[in-house]
Scaffold this motif. Structure first.
Motif, short mmCIF file in Angstrom:
data_model
loop_
_atom_site.label_atom_id
_atom_site.label_comp_id
_atom_site.label_asym_id
_atom_site.label_seq_id
_atom_site.Cartn_x
_atom_site.Cartn_y
_atom_site.Cartn_z
N VAL A 104 0.85 -1.19 0.00
CA VAL A 104 0.00 0.00 0.00
C VAL A 104 0.88 1.25 0.00
CG1 VAL A 104 -1.65 1.36 1.35
CG2 VAL A 104 -1.99 -1.10 1.09
N ILE A 105 1.91 1.24 0.84
CA ILE A 105 2.83 2.39 0.92
C ILE A 105 3.59 2.57 -0.39
CG2 ILE A 105 4.93 3.25 2.05
CD1 ILE A 105 3.86 1.87 4.64
N ILE A 106 4.14 1.48 -0.93
CA ILE A 106 4.91 1.56 -2.17
C ILE A 106 4.02 2.04 -3.32
CG2 ILE A 106 6.12 0.20 -3.93
CD1 ILE A 106 7.16 -1.55 -1.58
N THR A 107 2.83 1.47 -3.44
CA THR A 107 1.94 1.84 -4.54
C THR A 107 1.43 3.27 -4.37
OG1 THR A 107 1.29 -0.48 -4.60
CG2 THR A 107 -0.01 1.02 -5.93
N SER A 108 1.22 3.70 -3.14
CA SER A 108 0.82 5.08 -2.89
C SER A 108 1.92 6.05 -3.30
CB SER A 108 0.47 5.28 -1.41
OG SER A 108 -0.64 4.49 -1.05
N LEU A 109 3.18 5.68 -3.03
CA LEU A 109 4.29 6.51 -3.48
C LEU A 109 4.34 6.59 -5.01
CD1 LEU A 109 7.12 5.43 -0.99
CD2 LEU A 109 5.95 7.65 -1.11
N VAL A 110 4.07 5.48 -5.67
CA VAL A 110 4.02 5.47 -7.14
C VAL A 110 2.94 6.43 -7.63
CG1 VAL A 110 3.48 4.07 -9.17
CG2 VAL A 110 5.00 3.17 -7.41
N LEU A 111 1.77 6.39 -6.97
CA LEU A 111 0.68 7.29 -7.36
C LEU A 111 1.07 8.75 -7.15
CD1 LEU A 111 -2.23 7.65 -8.32
CD2 LEU A 111 -2.95 7.47 -5.93
N ILE A 112 1.72 9.04 -6.05
CA ILE A 112 2.17 10.42 -5.78
C ILE A 112 3.17 10.87 -6.84
CG2 ILE A 112 3.51 11.84 -4.16
CD1 ILE A 112 2.15 10.15 -1.90
N ILE A 113 4.09 9.99 -7.20
CA ILE A 113 5.08 10.31 -8.24
C ILE A 113 4.39 10.56 -9.58
CG2 ILE A 113 6.99 9.36 -9.61
CD1 ILE A 113 7.90 7.97 -6.97
N LEU A 114 3.40 9.74 -9.92
CA LEU A 114 2.65 9.94 -11.17
C LEU A 114 1.94 11.30 -11.18
CD1 LEU A 114 1.03 6.43 -11.74
CD2 LEU A 114 2.66 7.58 -13.25
N ILE A 115 1.32 11.64 -10.07
CA ILE A 115 0.60 12.91 -9.98
C ILE A 115 1.57 14.09 -10.10
CG2 ILE A 115 -0.76 14.39 -8.44
CD1 ILE A 115 -2.11 11.76 -7.44
N ILE A 116 2.69 14.01 -9.39
CA ILE A 116 3.69 15.08 -9.47
C ILE A 116 4.23 15.20 -10.89
CG2 ILE A 116 6.03 15.75 -8.74
CD1 ILE A 116 5.30 14.59 -5.96
N ALA A 117 4.50 14.07 -11.54
CA ALA A 117 5.01 14.10 -12.92
C ALA A 117 4.00 14.72 -13.86
CB ALA A 117 5.36 12.69 -13.37
#
Length: 125
Positions: A104-117
């Motif tokens: 959950v933490i890792i995938t949430s970080l991926v989502l945050i990175i996608l949004i920032i990108a």
């Protein structure tokens, strides 16, 4: 043993749902892009003056309502980009249901990175 089989079935159902999200997202985006292409072929123009692109969300929505070919193409591309993002959100939900906090933490970080990108790519930062 019975609980383990149910867990496998639940995981399989989650994977099926994620697959459906990807298929439906790609299908809808393809339909919207095809509509935009057909509008362009029939009308012979994008619906905008030369050098003008609908690059803001409200401009695309307005162009969709006004049946401007380029707005339909842009909306289709936006939906195509959004599809894998929805897959990441679905993965977060599935990992939460499984109780797998690390993923959950890792995938949430991926989502945050996608949004920032996406924000940076749009010129927002």
């Amino acid at each position: 043993m019975k609980n383990k089989e149910m867990t496998k079935e639940e995981l399989l159902q989650i994977e099926r749902n994620i697959g459906k999200i990807l298929r439906v997202g790609v299908f809808i985006s393809a339909v919207v892009i095809i509509i935009g292409i057909l509008m362009f072929v029939v009308s012979g123009h994008s619906g905008y003056p030369e050098g003008i692109w609908p690059d803001k969300f409200n401009e695309i929505l307005t162009g969709l309502v006004e049946f401007r070919a380029l707005a339909w193409l842009m909306a289709g591309l936006f939906l195509l980009i959004l599809t894998p993002v929805l897959r990441v959100v679905a993965s977060i939900i599935s990992f939460t249901k499984e109780g797998d906090k690390l993923y959950v933490i890792i995938t949430s970080l991926v989502l945050i990175i996608l949004i920032i990108a996406m924000i940076i790519g749009h010129g927002g930062a």
